[in-house]
Design a protein around this motif. Structure first.
Motif, PDB file in Angstrom:
ATOM      1  N   GLY A  44     -20.879 -36.280  23.310  1.00  0.00           N
ATOM      2  CA  GLY A  44     -21.191 -35.259  22.307  1.00  0.00           C
ATOM      3  C   GLY A  44     -21.478 -33.929  22.969  1.00  0.00           C
ATOM      4  N   MET A  45     -20.986 -32.849  22.364  1.00  0.00           N
ATOM      5  CA  MET A  45     -21.265 -31.506  22.874  1.00  0.00           C
ATOM      6  C   MET A  45     -22.429 -30.896  22.109  1.00  0.00           C
ATOM      7  SD  MET A  45     -21.442 -28.138  22.876  1.00  0.00           S
ATOM      8  CE  MET A  45     -20.862 -27.725  21.227  1.00  0.00           C
ATOM      9  N   ALA A  46     -23.473 -30.601  22.813  1.00  0.00           N
ATOM     10  CA  ALA A  46     -24.598 -29.841  22.256  1.00  0.00           C
ATOM     11  C   ALA A  46     -25.343 -29.172  23.396  1.00  0.00           C
ATOM     12  CB  ALA A  46     -25.537 -30.737  21.461  1.00  0.00           C
ATOM     13  N   GLY A  85     -11.048 -26.159  11.469  1.00  0.00           N
ATOM     14  CA  GLY A  85     -11.827 -25.102  10.819  1.00  0.00           C
ATOM     15  C   GLY A  85     -12.181 -23.999  11.798  1.00  0.00           C
ATOM     16  N   MET A  86     -13.411 -23.484  11.672  1.00  0.00           N
ATOM     17  CA  MET A  86     -13.815 -22.342  12.499  1.00  0.00           C
ATOM     18  C   MET A  86     -13.871 -22.716  13.979  1.00  0.00           C
ATOM     19  SD  MET A  86     -13.842 -20.068  10.307  1.00  0.00           S
ATOM     20  CE  MET A  86     -14.470 -18.674  11.219  1.00  0.00           C
ATOM     21  N   ILE A  87     -14.521 -23.839  14.295  1.00  0.00           N
ATOM     22  CA  ILE A  87     -14.575 -24.238  15.710  1.00  0.00           C
ATOM     23  C   ILE A  87     -13.201 -24.736  16.151  1.00  0.00           C
ATOM     24  CG2 ILE A  87     -15.638 -25.771  17.420  1.00  0.00           C
ATOM     25  CD1 ILE A  87     -18.186 -25.770  15.774  1.00  0.00           C
ATOM     26  N   GLY A  88     -12.544 -25.534  15.312  1.00  0.00           N
ATOM     27  CA  GLY A  88     -11.233 -26.089  15.671  1.00  0.00           C
ATOM     28  C   GLY A  88     -10.234 -24.988  16.006  1.00  0.00           C
ATOM     29  N   GLY A  91     -32.173 -34.505  21.914  1.00  0.00           N
ATOM     30  CA  GLY A  91     -31.243 -34.415  20.793  1.00  0.00           C
ATOM     31  C   GLY A  91     -30.921 -32.972  20.473  1.00  0.00           C
ATOM     32  N   HIS A  92     -29.804 -32.774  19.771  1.00  0.00           N
ATOM     33  CA  HIS A  92     -29.423 -31.432  19.332  1.00  0.00           C
ATOM     34  C   HIS A  92     -30.166 -31.186  18.035  1.00  0.00           C
ATOM     35  CE1 HIS A  92     -27.109 -27.884  18.723  1.00  0.00           C
ATOM     36  NE2 HIS A  92     -26.431 -28.347  17.702  1.00  0.00           N
ATOM     37  N   GLY A  93     -30.969 -30.182  18.032  1.00  0.00           N
ATOM     38  CA  GLY A  93     -31.733 -29.928  16.819  1.00  0.00           C
ATOM     39  C   GLY A  93     -33.104 -29.443  17.188  1.00  0.00           C
ATOM     40  N   PHE A 100      -5.365 -31.008  13.835  1.00  0.00           N
ATOM     41  CA  PHE A 100      -5.315 -31.955  12.717  1.00  0.00           C
ATOM     42  C   PHE A 100      -6.387 -31.588  11.707  1.00  0.00           C
ATOM     43  CE2 PHE A 100      -6.910 -35.518  10.386  1.00  0.00           C
ATOM     44  CZ  PHE A 100      -5.820 -36.313  10.098  1.00  0.00           C
ATOM     45  N   ASP A 101      -6.042 -31.607  10.433  1.00  0.00           N
ATOM     46  CA  ASP A 101      -7.054 -31.385   9.395  1.00  0.00           C
ATOM     47  C   ASP A 101      -6.553 -32.022   8.106  1.00  0.00           C
ATOM     48  OD1 ASP A 101      -9.529 -29.047   9.335  1.00  0.00           O
ATOM     49  OD2 ASP A 101      -8.916 -29.922   7.408  1.00  0.00           O
ATOM     50  N   ILE A 102      -7.496 -32.425   7.253  1.00  0.00           N
ATOM     51  CA  ILE A 102      -7.069 -32.956   5.950  1.00  0.00           C
ATOM     52  C   ILE A 102      -6.685 -31.827   5.000  1.00  0.00           C
ATOM     53  CG2 ILE A 102      -8.241 -35.202   5.941  1.00  0.00           C
ATOM     54  CD1 ILE A 102     -10.512 -33.726   4.349  1.00  0.00           C
ATOM     55  N   CYS A 110     -17.232 -35.090  20.756  1.00  0.00           N
ATOM     56  CA  CYS A 110     -17.624 -34.895  19.354  1.00  0.00           C
ATOM     57  C   CYS A 110     -18.533 -33.669  19.236  1.00  0.00           C
ATOM     58  CB  CYS A 110     -18.358 -36.145  18.859  1.00  0.00           C
ATOM     59  SG  CYS A 110     -18.864 -36.029  17.135  1.00  0.00           S
ATOM     60  N   ILE A 111     -18.281 -32.881  18.218  1.00  0.00           N
ATOM     61  CA  ILE A 111     -19.121 -31.690  17.972  1.00  0.00           C
ATOM     62  C   ILE A 111     -19.805 -31.776  16.603  1.00  0.00           C
ATOM     63  CG2 ILE A 111     -19.105 -29.166  17.783  1.00  0.00           C
ATOM     64  CD1 ILE A 111     -16.829 -28.946  19.627  1.00  0.00           C
ATOM     65  N   THR A 112     -19.223 -32.568  15.724  1.00  0.00           N
ATOM     66  CA  THR A 112     -19.717 -32.643  14.342  1.00  0.00           C
ATOM     67  C   THR A 112     -21.201 -32.991  14.285  1.00  0.00           C
ATOM     68  OG1 THR A 112     -17.520 -33.349  13.625  1.00  0.00           O
ATOM     69  CG2 THR A 112     -19.345 -33.789  12.115  1.00  0.00           C
TER      70      THR A 112
HETATM   71  O1  TXD Z   1     -23.593 -27.941  19.034  1.00  0.00           O
HETATM   72  C1  TXD Z   1     -22.967 -28.479  18.167  1.00  0.00           C
HETATM   73  N1  TXD Z   1     -22.634 -29.750  18.292  1.00  0.00           N
HETATM   74  C2  TXD Z   1     -22.573 -27.737  16.958  1.00  0.00           C
HETATM   75  C3  TXD Z   1     -22.108 -28.487  15.838  1.00  0.00           C
HETATM   76  C4  TXD Z   1     -22.627 -26.335  16.882  1.00  0.00           C
HETATM   77  C5  TXD Z   1     -22.132 -25.679  15.785  1.00  0.00           C
HETATM   78  C6  TXD Z   1     -21.554 -26.362  14.643  1.00  0.00           C
HETATM   79  N2  TXD Z   1     -21.623 -27.773  14.722  1.00  0.00           N
HETATM   80  C7  TXD Z   1     -20.951 -28.612  13.730  1.00  0.00           C
HETATM   81  O2  TXD Z   1     -19.547 -28.601  13.991  1.00  0.00           O
HETATM   82  C8  TXD Z   1     -21.030 -28.194  12.294  1.00  0.00           C
HETATM   83  O3  TXD Z   1     -22.270 -28.531  11.742  1.00  0.00           O
HETATM   84  C9  TXD Z   1     -19.896 -28.992  11.712  1.00  0.00           C
HETATM   85  O4  TXD Z   1     -20.307 -30.333  11.478  1.00  0.00           O
HETATM   86  C10 TXD Z   1     -18.843 -28.994  12.814  1.00  0.00           C
HETATM   87  C11 TXD Z   1     -17.649 -28.117  12.556  1.00  0.00           C
HETATM   88  O5  TXD Z   1     -18.051 -26.794  12.335  1.00  0.00           O
HETATM   89  P1  TXD Z   1     -16.993 -25.682  11.814  1.00  0.00           P
HETATM   90  O6  TXD Z   1     -17.726 -24.406  11.719  1.00  0.00           O
HETATM   91  O7  TXD Z   1     -15.736 -25.751  12.585  1.00  0.00           O
HETATM   92  O8  TXD Z   1     -16.727 -26.229  10.345  1.00  0.00           O
HETATM   93  P2  TXD Z   1     -15.470 -25.935   9.366  1.00  0.00           P
HETATM   94  O9  TXD Z   1     -14.917 -24.583   9.595  1.00  0.00           O
HETATM   95  O10 TXD Z   1     -15.910 -26.305   8.002  1.00  0.00           O
HETATM   96  O11 TXD Z   1     -14.382 -26.979   9.856  1.00  0.00           O
HETATM   97  C12 TXD Z   1     -14.488 -28.327   9.600  1.00  0.00           C
HETATM   98  C13 TXD Z   1     -13.113 -28.796   9.243  1.00  0.00           C
HETATM   99  C14 TXD Z   1     -12.598 -28.242   7.914  1.00  0.00           C
HETATM  100  O12 TXD Z   1     -11.401 -27.529   8.135  1.00  0.00           O
HETATM  101  C15 TXD Z   1     -12.350 -29.477   7.059  1.00  0.00           C
HETATM  102  O13 TXD Z   1     -11.192 -29.391   6.241  1.00  0.00           O
HETATM  103  C16 TXD Z   1     -12.169 -30.534   8.126  1.00  0.00           C
HETATM  104  O14 TXD Z   1     -13.130 -30.219   9.115  1.00  0.00           O
HETATM  105  N3  TXD Z   1     -12.359 -31.907   7.661  1.00  0.00           N
HETATM  106  C17 TXD Z   1     -11.629 -32.912   8.158  1.00  0.00           C
HETATM  107  N4  TXD Z   1     -10.678 -32.947   9.101  1.00  0.00           N
HETATM  108  C18 TXD Z   1     -10.115 -34.131   9.366  1.00  0.00           C
HETATM  109  N5  TXD Z   1     -10.494 -35.283   8.774  1.00  0.00           N
HETATM  110  C19 TXD Z   1     -11.462 -35.289   7.829  1.00  0.00           C
HETATM  111  N6  TXD Z   1     -11.831 -36.431   7.241  1.00  0.00           N
HETATM  112  C20 TXD Z   1     -12.072 -34.068   7.490  1.00  0.00           C
HETATM  113  N7  TXD Z   1     -13.053 -33.714   6.613  1.00  0.00           N
HETATM  114  C21 TXD Z   1     -13.207 -32.383   6.734  1.00  0.00           C
END
Ligand code: TXD
Length: 319
Positions: free
Chosen positions: A143-145, A12-15, A175-177, A33-35, A118-120
């Motif tokens: 984890g990255m925060a 997605g955006m970060i990826g 913690g992040h938050g 990789f993405d679904i 991990c960033i999620t």
């Molecule tokens: O400091 C930090 N850790 C953070 C965390 C700072 C900013 C954002 N942070 C979190 O990163 C944010 O709350 C999200 O949980 C993640 C990813 O953020 P992003 O902005 O990149 O989100 P997107 O653009 O929605 O991308 C997520 C992608 C999207 O393309 C989905 O299709 C995909 O994840 N996705 C998957 N990929 C693989 N496998 C599975 N199961 C899956 N589910 C969704």
């Protein structure tokens, strides 16, 4: 020597930003990789077409097949759902926990030797769950925060002091938050701690308190402004810094969510602390002495993470 391989789970955006940065720095071949169907291949193709202009020479591949991450040296996980305006990081818990289950299984099967960042969100809980699901050694899953949170802190401090951001260091724990703990005593301008700068008349305690508060809600501020999605440039570049420290065995001292085994009085919990990142992953957890206020804030932060882990365990009894 074979090239390094960087696998990005979540394109997605970060990826996508991670892929761009990793390619520009020629860190190695990149797998997105993405679904979501087509999208990772589209981004890989778009970035590949930037290569002749930018002059980087790496292979980029988009995929929805976990077999393609085989042999990855570094895996950066952003898979999941980002926050929408008004949504807390914790609201994301249920959805993203399931995602971590799938991602952990994929890593376990195809790239068990990788260093995983991990960033999620909610970060501290998701990185813990990803470690559990992947079964990787704890020193290989972080984890990255903290790098991002301290970068935000540095930016605000540099603005306030009207000096180059390069000369500002900042220290963030916990913690992040909303419970993150910026530590002013360990934040400096060219080595001069912030409390000394206050004494020198460079700023006031009130202004520092406001900056600490703005740092804590730094992610939310961007979520509100963007209106759709959350921050991605600074999060991506922060994770790349951690990946580089691992790949180049730099042993950088960076704040990261790491598995504590007694340090800071905490056991079996991922929370943000300074760590040394080198060729073995987390080489060392830096345990500093906290003043009473920072310790109190750190404990609040740890309690918030504990609550999230309990919530995870309530959702998945295998955890
Ligand atoms: O400091 C930090 N850790 C953070 C965390 C700072 C900013 C954002 N942070 C979190 O990163 C944010 O709350 C999200 O949980 C993640 C990813 O953020 P992003 O902005 O990149 O989100 P997107 O653009 O929605 O991308 C997520 C992608 C999207 O393309 C989905 O299709 C995909 O994840 N996705 C998957 N990929 C693989 N496998 C599975 N199961 C899956 N589910 C969704």
């Amino acid at each position: 020597m074979a090239r390094n391989k960087i696998a990005l789970i979540g394109a997605g955006m970060i990826g996508g930003t991670l892929a761009h940065l990793a390619a520009m720095k020629e860190m190695g071949d990149v797998v997105l990789f993405d679904i979501a169907e087509g999208m990772p291949a589209g981004k890989a193709l778009d970035l590949s077409q930037a290569a002749p202009v930018d002059g980087f020479d790496v292979n980029l591949k988009g995929t929805s097949n976990y077999a393609d991450i085989a042999g990855a040296d570094v895996i950066i996980v952003t898979a999941g759902v980002p926050r929408k305006p008004g949504m807390s990081r914790d609201d994301l818990l249920g959805i993203n926990l399931k995602v971590m289950g799938a991602v952990g299984a994929g890593i376990k099967q195809h790239a068990p030797d990788a260093f995983v960042i991990c960033i999620t969100n909610p970060l501290d809980a998701m990185v813990w769950a990803l470690r559990e699901y992947s079964g990787l050694p704890a020193e290989k899953v972080v984890g990255m925060a903290g790098v991002l949170d301290s970068a935000r802190f540095r930016h605000f401090l540099a603005q306030e002091f009207d000096v180059s951001v390069e000369d500002v260091t900042a220290f963030v724990l916990g913690g992040h938050g909303d419970t993150m703990v910026p530590v002013l005593e360990y934040s400096t301008v060219a080595g001069i701690p912030v409390p000394d700068l206050i004494k020198m008349g460079w700023s006031t305690q009130e202004k520092m308190d406001a900056i600490v508060q703005r740092t804590r809600s730094g992610g939310g501020e961007i979520v509100q402004l963007l209106g759709n999605g959350s921050a991605y440039y600074a999060p991506a570049t922060s994770a790349i810094m951690m990946a580089e420290s691992y790949l180049k065995d730099k042993r950088r001292v960076l704040p990261a969510a790491a598995n504590l085994t007694g340090q800071y009085g905490v056991n079996n919990l991922y929370v943000g602390v300074p760590v040394v990142i080198g060729a073995n992953g987390v080489e060392k957890i830096v345990e500093i002495e906290l003043n009473a206020e920072a310790q109190k804030n750190f404990d609040v932060s740890v309690d918030a993470v504990k609550e999230l882990l309990e919530a995870c365990k309530a959702i998945d009894s295998n955890l």
